[in-house]
Write an enzyme that holds these catalytic residues in place. Structure first.
Site, PDB file in Angstrom:
ATOM      1  N   ARG A 184       0.834  -1.135   0.005  1.00  0.00           N
ATOM      2  CA  ARG A 184      -0.052  -0.264   0.073  1.00  0.00           C
ATOM      3  C   ARG A 184       0.747   1.332   0.027  1.00  0.00           C
ATOM      4  NH1 ARG A 184      -1.859   2.077   4.385  1.00  0.00           N
ATOM      5  NH2 ARG A 184      -2.355   0.096   5.571  1.00  0.00           N
ATOM      6  N   LYS A 213      -6.562   7.141 -20.256  1.00  0.00           N
ATOM      7  CA  LYS A 213      -6.679   7.591 -21.548  1.00  0.00           C
ATOM      8  C   LYS A 213      -5.743   7.361 -22.446  1.00  0.00           C
ATOM      9  CE  LYS A 213     -10.444   8.981 -19.621  1.00  0.00           C
ATOM     10  NZ  LYS A 213     -10.569  10.562 -18.899  1.00  0.00           N
ATOM     11  N   ASP A 271      -4.226  19.576 -15.364  1.00  0.00           N
ATOM     12  CA  ASP A 271      -4.670  18.370 -15.679  1.00  0.00           C
ATOM     13  C   ASP A 271      -4.154  18.190 -17.283  1.00  0.00           C
ATOM     14  OD1 ASP A 271      -6.210  16.263 -16.894  1.00  0.00           O
ATOM     15  OD2 ASP A 271      -7.814  16.586 -15.380  1.00  0.00           O
ATOM     16  N   TYR A 292     -13.512  18.563 -15.949  1.00  0.00           N
ATOM     17  CA  TYR A 292     -13.863  17.019 -16.037  1.00  0.00           C
ATOM     18  C   TYR A 292     -14.929  16.924 -14.910  1.00  0.00           C
ATOM     19  CZ  TYR A 292     -13.875  11.938 -15.903  1.00  0.00           C
ATOM     20  OH  TYR A 292     -14.152  10.606 -15.997  1.00  0.00           O
TER      21      TYR A 292
HETATM   22  C1  LIG Z   1     -11.015  10.620 -17.659  1.00  0.00           C
HETATM   23  C2  LIG Z   1     -10.393  11.967 -17.215  1.00  0.00           C
HETATM   24  C3  LIG Z   1     -10.157  12.209 -15.659  1.00  0.00           C
HETATM   25  C4  LIG Z   1     -10.673  10.968 -14.595  1.00  0.00           C
HETATM   26  O1  LIG Z   1      -9.734   9.915 -14.968  1.00  0.00           O
HETATM   27  P1  LIG Z   1     -10.237   8.439 -14.457  1.00  0.00           P
HETATM   28  O2  LIG Z   1      -9.091   7.583 -14.901  1.00  0.00           O
HETATM   29  O3  LIG Z   1     -11.402   7.988 -15.347  1.00  0.00           O
HETATM   30  O4  LIG Z   1     -10.472   8.433 -13.051  1.00  0.00           O
HETATM   31  C5  LIG Z   1      -9.914  13.412 -15.418  1.00  0.00           C
HETATM   32  N1  LIG Z   1      -9.437  14.362 -16.124  1.00  0.00           N
HETATM   33  C6  LIG Z   1      -9.705  14.346 -17.329  1.00  0.00           C
HETATM   34  C7  LIG Z   1      -9.335  15.395 -18.163  1.00  0.00           C
HETATM   35  C8  LIG Z   1     -10.139  13.118 -17.771  1.00  0.00           C
HETATM   36  O5  LIG Z   1     -10.440  13.024 -19.347  1.00  0.00           O
END
Ligand SMILES: *Cc1c(COP(=O)(O)O)cnc(C)c1O
Length: 416
Positions: A75, A230, A205, A129
């Site tokens: 962890r 992604k 982000d 998001y």
């Molecule tokens: C998908 C996404 C997230 C969240 O990510 P997860 O892996 O689904 O938790 C955060 N920011 C952006 C821009 C995203 O496209």
């Protein structure tokens, strides 16, 4: 060429570094690719080594130069997380360290809980998001953190919000914004943040354009966060998140929170994601070229009112930010269809190659209707402010042959 800690002995570029640094085959019986270490706990060589490992893990001591401190319990960290973290650092220029999480939301929430204590405030760009938006309104605000929203791309507004904020801990930018691809000037926001007496951290982000096409740390950000689900993972088959920082100390603090929350990425997922890193640049290049060809080719189609894509920006300020901040336009575009929601739904129904699904960044093309899915919890006013209409469809382009994707998009448009 590679020393024992896995660092190249001289500078190599990111696509080389990801294949030559960060993994020492000698630690895995010589295997060329890492093994998976699924153990939850690690055996100490001596009780003294256990004591030392806890002293370091709990911040009572710092490891000496070159000292390798034993692993404790998975962890806190485990070999596959460490291998992955070492591999991902060279992909994000100017980063010193990384921490991996079991989703993008785990990474984002750990970042907020680590750097923005109750009573602190943070500035963020909208639209965000959807999950991040929920985190802010359903958890951070009730916990007593003050959230100050500013429209993406509004540089003067962001500067004013930063200058006027008290107990400011964090500036959180998402650029380009989803699904309209409005860009926010990272350098400008970072200058305002770094001039603020509270010295807030700037986090970006970077899921949409990183790590291939946008490098926020180079523009003054302190932290970069990814939904690795992604582009980094790229096959729509796993969840993951990453935070990278210019200052190793920030990652140490994040890992402290991660150990409490228990949201480290698991060994099998780390191994999977690690194997995807050497191809992320290849995939993103292909996806960006494909998306650019399709987006530019459908401008002027009688059923298309507007195409949102960085190479099609018309606003001088947006063009300036794009040119200063991004090296390629990326694999996502959006379309405003003539004929409202019905036209948008008809278009989605008729696509044969792109599947109707949320998410993005996978090798297969995906399309969705944000107003009724990913952005459906925004109020009508917030949707309007963010420019997300009923007629808008978002497309994430994969690595198919672009001529097939274009033909598919055209036949779906023709039939609307
Ligand atoms: C998908 C996404 C997230 C969240 O990510 P997860 O892996 O689904 O938790 C955060 N920011 C952006 C821009 C995203 O496209």
């Amino acid at each position: 060429m590679v020393d024992l800690r896995g660092k190249p002995a001289y500078y190599v570029r990111p696509p080389t570094a990801v294949l030559t640094s960060g993994f020492d085959p000698n630690l895995s019986l010589g295997s060329a690719r890492p093994a998976v270490f699924r153990s939850s706990t690690y055996v100490f060589t001596t009780p003294e080594a256990a004591e030392r490992a806890f002293d370091v893990a709990l911040g009572r001591a710092r490891p000496a130069q070159g000292e390798s401190v034993g692993l404790i319990y998975s962890r806190l960290s485990h070999p596959n997380a460490e291998i992955l973290e070492d591999h991902i650092v060279p992909l994000e220029p100017d980063s010193q360290a990384a921490a991996v999480f079991n989703s993008g939301m785990a990474a984002i929430s750990t970042l907020f809980f680590t750097f923005c204590p109750p009573g602190g405030s943070f500035v963020y760009t909208t639209p965000l998001y959807g999950g991040t938006q929920h985190l802010i309104h359903q958890m951070l605000e009730p916990f007593g953190m003050r959230a100050i929203a500013v429209p993406a791309g509004d540089a003067a507004g962001i500067r004013r919000a930063i200058e006027g904020a008290r107990d400011l801990r964090l500036v959180f930018l998402e650029t380009p914004a989803n699904p309209t691809l409005v860009m926010t000037d990272i350098a400008d926001a970072a200058r305002a943040a770094h001039a603020h007496p509270d010295h807030p951290l700037v986090a970006v982000d970077n899921t949409f354009l990183g790590p291939a096409f946008q490098h926020p740390l180079r523009h003054g950000a302190d932290l970069v966060v990814y939904s690795a689900t992604k582009y980094l993972a790229g096959f729509s088959d796993m969840l993951g998140g990453v935070v990278l920082a210019k200052d190793r100390e920030l990652v140490t603090r994040l890992c402290g929170t991660r150990a409490i929350l228990g949201n480290i990425l698991q060994p099998d997922e780390c191994w999977l994601l690690d194997g995807r890193l050497p191809t992320v640049g290849l995939r993103m290049n292909r996806q960006s070229k494909n998306a650019q060809r399709v987006a530019e080719a459908i401008v002027g189609h009688p059923r298309v009112e507007r195409v949102y894509y960085p190479t099609l920006f018309e606003d001088a300020e947006q063009i300036r930010i794009r040119d200063e901040q991004c090296s390629f336009p990326g694999g996502v575009f959006s379309i405003d269809l003539r004929g409202g929601k019905r036209a948008a739904f008809d278009f989605l129904r008729r696509l044969r190659i792109a599947k109707n699904a949320v998410s993005l960044g996978g090798v297969e093309s995906l399309a969705c209707h944000p107003a009724t899915t990913t952005h459906s919890e925004l109020s009508p006013e917030a949707l309007a402010r963010s420019g997300v209409g009923e007629q808008l469809v978002r497309v994430s382009v994969g690595i198919e042959d672009w001529r097939d994707v274009l033909a598919d998009v055209r036949q779906a448009l023709d039939a609307v």
